[in-house]
Design an enzyme around this catalytic site. Sequence first.
Site, PDB file in Angstrom:
ATOM      1  N   TYR A  27       0.781  -1.242   0.000  1.00  0.00           N
ATOM      2  CA  TYR A  27       0.000   0.000   0.000  1.00  0.00           C
ATOM      3  C   TYR A  27       0.809   1.287   0.000  1.00  0.00           C
ATOM      4  O   TYR A  27       0.248   2.355  -0.236  1.00  0.00           O
ATOM      5  CB  TYR A  27      -0.980   0.014   1.180  1.00  0.00           C
ATOM      6  N   GLY A  29       2.825   3.867  -1.671  1.00  0.00           N
ATOM      7  CA  GLY A  29       3.059   4.219  -3.066  1.00  0.00           C
ATOM      8  C   GLY A  29       1.718   4.305  -3.771  1.00  0.00           C
ATOM      9  O   GLY A  29       0.668   4.338  -3.135  1.00  0.00           O
ATOM     10  N   GLY A  31      -1.587   3.333  -5.632  1.00  0.00           N
ATOM     11  CA  GLY A  31      -2.468   2.177  -5.669  1.00  0.00           C
ATOM     12  C   GLY A  31      -2.328   1.326  -4.425  1.00  0.00           C
ATOM     13  O   GLY A  31      -1.769   1.743  -3.422  1.00  0.00           O
ATOM     14  N   HIS A  47      -3.954   5.246   5.499  1.00  0.00           N
ATOM     15  CA  HIS A  47      -3.832   6.543   4.819  1.00  0.00           C
ATOM     16  C   HIS A  47      -4.614   6.532   3.501  1.00  0.00           C
ATOM     17  O   HIS A  47      -5.322   7.490   3.184  1.00  0.00           O
ATOM     18  CB  HIS A  47      -2.351   6.844   4.575  1.00  0.00           C
ATOM     19  N   ASP A  48      -4.492   5.443   2.740  1.00  0.00           N
ATOM     20  CA  ASP A  48      -5.257   5.322   1.491  1.00  0.00           C
ATOM     21  C   ASP A  48      -6.760   5.397   1.772  1.00  0.00           C
ATOM     22  O   ASP A  48      -7.505   6.070   1.051  1.00  0.00           O
ATOM     23  CB  ASP A  48      -4.939   4.002   0.777  1.00  0.00           C
ATOM     24  N   ASP A  89      -2.762  12.865   6.820  1.00  0.00           N
ATOM     25  CA  ASP A  89      -1.302  12.861   6.710  1.00  0.00           C
ATOM     26  C   ASP A  89      -0.638  12.791   8.085  1.00  0.00           C
ATOM     27  O   ASP A  89       0.343  12.071   8.280  1.00  0.00           O
ATOM     28  CB  ASP A  89      -0.826  14.096   5.945  1.00  0.00           C
TER      29      ASP A  89
END
EC number: 3.1.1.4
Length: 121
Positions: A27, A29, A31, A47-48, A89
């Site tokens: 996860y 990076g 995508g 975070h995604d 973040d």
Amino acid sequence: NLFQFAEMIVKMTGKNPLSSYSDYGCYCGWGGKGKPQDATDRCCFVHDCCYEKVKSCKPKLSLYSYSFQNGGIVCGDNHSCKRAVCECDRVAATCFRDNLNTYDKKYHNYPPSQCTGTEQC
């Protein structure tokens, strides 16, 4: 935005965000799929998911205000979108710091073919 997130990562971990977190696990990076491989990869997964929740705020581009205080990050905006992105973040950068002890270089350039299974936000 991504530059501010990178600054948070440097301040919280002492690591270079590009070389350390841009291609780590399933996860960290661009995508992501499968199950997170370790605690650091789970930070990226969360975070995604957070960015997905605030996608209407354009989180990769949204400029927000924040400061570093007493070893932590404080998000400063009252604007709901900017504050939400900053919090995504902040939580991730703090998560990276809290999991430095299990960070494992074997997950650098991890092959996507190894990212199997499913994980729900």
